[in-house]
Design a protein around this motif. Sequence first.
Motif, mmCIF file in Angstrom:
data_model
loop_
_atom_site.group_PDB
_atom_site.id
_atom_site.type_symbol
_atom_site.label_atom_id
_atom_site.label_comp_id
_atom_site.label_asym_id
_atom_site.label_seq_id
_atom_site.Cartn_x
_atom_site.Cartn_y
_atom_site.Cartn_z
ATOM 1 N N MET A 194 0.946 -1.141 -0.023
ATOM 2 C CA MET A 194 0.222 0.004 0.141
ATOM 3 C C MET A 194 0.861 1.288 0.060
ATOM 4 S SD MET A 194 -3.135 -0.994 2.406
ATOM 5 C CE MET A 194 -3.266 0.963 2.792
ATOM 6 N N ALA A 195 1.995 1.277 0.701
ATOM 7 C CA ALA A 195 2.902 2.370 0.604
ATOM 8 C C ALA A 195 3.264 2.798 -0.586
ATOM 9 C CB ALA A 195 4.072 2.053 1.534
ATOM 10 N N LEU A 196 3.540 1.924 -1.376
ATOM 11 C CA LEU A 196 3.947 1.954 -2.896
ATOM 12 C C LEU A 196 2.661 2.274 -3.841
ATOM 13 C CD1 LEU A 196 6.548 -1.134 -3.316
ATOM 14 C CD2 LEU A 196 7.080 1.268 -3.086
ATOM 15 N N ASP A 197 1.593 1.776 -3.578
ATOM 16 C CA ASP A 197 0.408 2.233 -4.278
ATOM 17 C C ASP A 197 -0.598 2.606 -3.348
ATOM 18 O OD1 ASP A 197 -1.495 2.371 -6.019
ATOM 19 O OD2 ASP A 197 -1.710 0.388 -6.904
ATOM 20 N N PRO A 198 -0.518 3.794 -2.719
ATOM 21 C CA PRO A 198 -1.588 4.198 -1.680
ATOM 22 C C PRO A 198 -3.011 4.566 -2.055
ATOM 23 C CG PRO A 198 0.099 5.985 -2.247
ATOM 24 C CD PRO A 198 0.493 4.860 -2.871
ATOM 25 N N GLN A 199 -3.051 4.513 -3.355
ATOM 26 C CA GLN A 199 -4.438 4.815 -3.926
ATOM 27 C C GLN A 199 -5.227 3.645 -4.189
ATOM 28 O OE1 GLN A 199 -5.376 8.150 -3.600
ATOM 29 N NE2 GLN A 199 -3.276 8.498 -2.932
ATOM 30 N N SER A 200 -4.816 2.470 -4.156
ATOM 31 C CA SER A 200 -5.454 1.219 -4.604
ATOM 32 C C SER A 200 -6.283 0.756 -3.592
ATOM 33 C CB SER A 200 -4.267 0.306 -4.744
ATOM 34 O OG SER A 200 -4.968 -0.961 -4.923
ATOM 35 N N SER A 236 -9.372 -1.202 12.977
ATOM 36 C CA SER A 236 -8.450 -1.080 11.782
ATOM 37 C C SER A 236 -8.958 -1.508 10.335
ATOM 38 C CB SER A 236 -7.273 -2.000 12.082
ATOM 39 O OG SER A 236 -6.450 -1.445 13.067
ATOM 40 N N ALA A 237 -9.710 -2.456 10.385
ATOM 41 C CA ALA A 237 -10.486 -3.005 9.092
ATOM 42 C C ALA A 237 -11.517 -1.811 8.648
ATOM 43 C CB ALA A 237 -11.126 -4.209 9.201
ATOM 44 N N LEU A 238 -12.232 -1.367 9.491
ATOM 45 C CA LEU A 238 -13.369 -0.099 9.107
ATOM 46 C C LEU A 238 -12.486 0.982 8.595
ATOM 47 C CD1 LEU A 238 -16.283 -0.789 11.777
ATOM 48 C CD2 LEU A 238 -16.472 -0.951 9.298
ATOM 49 N N LYS A 239 -11.616 1.277 9.333
ATOM 50 C CA LYS A 239 -10.819 2.648 8.917
ATOM 51 C C LYS A 239 -10.236 2.476 7.479
ATOM 52 C CE LYS A 239 -7.140 5.768 10.306
ATOM 53 N NZ LYS A 239 -6.771 6.045 9.096
ATOM 54 N N LEU A 240 -9.844 1.381 7.305
ATOM 55 C CA LEU A 240 -9.441 1.227 5.936
ATOM 56 C C LEU A 240 -10.545 1.259 4.716
ATOM 57 C CD1 LEU A 240 -6.765 -1.429 6.053
ATOM 58 C CD2 LEU A 240 -6.295 0.481 4.954
ATOM 59 N N LEU A 241 -11.630 0.472 5.135
ATOM 60 C CA LEU A 241 -12.801 0.546 4.250
ATOM 61 C C LEU A 241 -13.392 1.941 4.279
ATOM 62 C CD1 LEU A 241 -14.267 -2.729 5.515
ATOM 63 C CD2 LEU A 241 -13.353 -2.167 3.351
ATOM 64 N N ALA A 301 -14.394 6.682 0.993
ATOM 65 C CA ALA A 301 -14.337 8.274 0.915
ATOM 66 C C ALA A 301 -14.048 8.444 -0.561
ATOM 67 C CB ALA A 301 -13.235 8.614 1.964
ATOM 68 N N SER A 302 -13.053 7.873 -0.999
ATOM 69 C CA SER A 302 -12.763 8.139 -2.383
ATOM 70 C C SER A 302 -13.438 7.484 -3.537
ATOM 71 C CB SER A 302 -11.265 7.972 -2.678
ATOM 72 O OG SER A 302 -10.944 6.727 -2.241
ATOM 73 N N HIS A 303 -14.023 6.260 -2.993
ATOM 74 C CA HIS A 303 -14.548 5.525 -4.051
ATOM 75 C C HIS A 303 -15.941 4.949 -3.755
ATOM 76 C CE1 HIS A 303 -10.331 4.558 -4.944
ATOM 77 N NE2 HIS A 303 -10.841 4.760 -6.318
ATOM 78 N N PRO A 304 -17.013 6.077 -3.206
ATOM 79 C CA PRO A 304 -18.189 5.702 -2.723
ATOM 80 C C PRO A 304 -19.061 4.631 -3.116
ATOM 81 C CG PRO A 304 -18.421 7.760 -3.784
ATOM 82 C CD PRO A 304 -16.890 7.202 -4.020
ATOM 83 N N ASP A 305 -18.930 4.331 -4.498
ATOM 84 C CA ASP A 305 -19.542 2.943 -5.219
ATOM 85 C C ASP A 305 -18.898 1.965 -5.107
ATOM 86 O OD1 ASP A 305 -21.419 5.081 -5.462
ATOM 87 O OD2 ASP A 305 -20.806 5.684 -7.730
ATOM 88 N N ASP A 306 -17.787 1.581 -4.291
ATOM 89 C CA ASP A 306 -17.036 0.588 -4.388
ATOM 90 C C ASP A 306 -17.999 -0.751 -3.746
ATOM 91 O OD1 ASP A 306 -15.236 -1.687 -3.486
ATOM 92 O OD2 ASP A 306 -13.607 -0.563 -3.973
ATOM 93 N N VAL A 307 -18.654 -1.513 -4.557
ATOM 94 C CA VAL A 307 -19.484 -2.435 -3.825
ATOM 95 C C VAL A 307 -18.877 -3.397 -2.939
ATOM 96 C CG1 VAL A 307 -20.824 -4.624 -4.717
ATOM 97 C CG2 VAL A 307 -20.997 -2.260 -5.947
#
Length: 533
Positions: free
Chosen positions: A37-43, A62-67, A72-78
């Motif tokens: 993730m550090a190499l691809d932080p937008q993934s 921690s799981a919910l924070k990531l989700l 926040a950036s992909h609100p339609d991520d099913v």
Amino acid sequence: MDRRKRPVNAYYLFSEAHLSLKKGDVDRAIENMQRAMALDPQSAYLKRELAGFWLLKKDTASALKLLDDVLASHPDDVDALILAGRIHQNLNQPEAAIKAFSRVIALDPSQQNIYLQLGGMYMDQEQYPQAKQVYGQLVQHFPGAYAGYFFLGRISAIDGDRKAARAYFEKTLTLEPDLVESRFELGALHEADHNYQEAAAAYADILGQDPDNIQAQMALGQAYERQGLKQDARQIFTSLGTRSLSDQAVVRVLVRDYLDARKFDAADTIIQGMLTGGADNPDLNYLAGVALDGMGKKNAAIAQLKRVAPGSQFFQNAAVHAALLYQEMDKLQAAVDFLLDTIEKDPQNPEFFLYLGSFYEQMETYGKAEKALKDGLGLDPINSRLYFRLGVVYDKWGRKDDSIAAMRQVLRFDPANANALNYLGYTYADMGINLDEAEQLIRKALEQKPGDGYITDSLAWVFFKRGEYEQALPLLERAASLVPDDPIVKEHLGDVYSKLGMTEKALQSYRHSIANGHSDKAAVEKKIRLLTP
């Protein structure tokens, strides 16, 4: 290529993370996924994967924070919405889970399982119109989804539309002919319509598929009984009674479907029929006693409970139940005599001494209560319930020091016991000693039971004894709102009003205390006279 010279990129670290996971090293998997993730932080994909790893560690925060970051950036991520919804569901956060699942099916109507999860949550919340809408969408998108029709049938039955309910359940059977749940539902609908012949046919269909189905046998016997086919009913019940001697499943079904559901009349009919085939089964005698008690037939219940032999898994429950029934009937001496006889049969059970001591306490024979409770402690020296009861006995007996010592024993073996924390704290407060410790004890009790009016009263009484009446007042007013009929709380509230010069309110509280049955009416009347010109 030499492994040490392989390029370290996000894909490589992702692969390493999953290899570590296969080896059972979740910590190493998380470390590699974080590096990826550090190499691809937008993934969003990597974040979802890492969230799944955190769930393996049971770190839902921690799981919910990531989700949340993903959404926040992909609100339609099913996929993220599904995972977040399931986490919220597991955390018993229905509103957040419903919001996530509703968004999923709005974005992707092909998510068949999510309709079922969302509908189920609405059902759990008793939000039946919303559940009906979800299941309606499910069968619209998936006409073969028999579960959708099944729950639509359930909702229609709840709404009282039995005709629609029958149509839905029959639809499930066209899609899934072996679905016994729908046949049970149809049988229940026929019973509600007093159509016992059709109900019997539904239960007989189940037994045609599964001849050993205990639930269907009991229901069929009931349907026969209601048709007046007593011989047919008795044949089924007698067979079940014989089976109950070797198959505990019979007892479990009786408890689940009839006693827990408070269908006491039906339970009694079944059990009495079964007893002709299993008359020597003490478990059935116990269940018969429970059913008869539920029907208000206390003497008959006691007679059945007394037939439960010491070898039964229900012997302790039966004995205690019978003793409590004697107490409810104001036959304390009969309760004591019965328990003494029970102790002769099973002298190693401390539970019997606990109840024996409590009955002696109620009879105000404190010496006998002390002996019974100490006999119980001889069998179980760390039994906090026995020590608590002993502390109460000593308190009523006027032996405050012994009461305090007993309550300290309770807290030695059960440090979070809210009742003992409050009892000891209030005792100190009432005696006007150890007030700082009393406050600590009572506050600890309130952590366990934050909305408890009696514990709130105890805390107020600490402030009262310190002379801090302004601080005591809001606590006592809250306690009086939580337990409005308690005479002691009303008296305490009157005492605080009196100290603050609020004479009319004090008099009103004292009068309420007397009206609510204060045990020392004369003492409260004296307080009223002192305030009355």
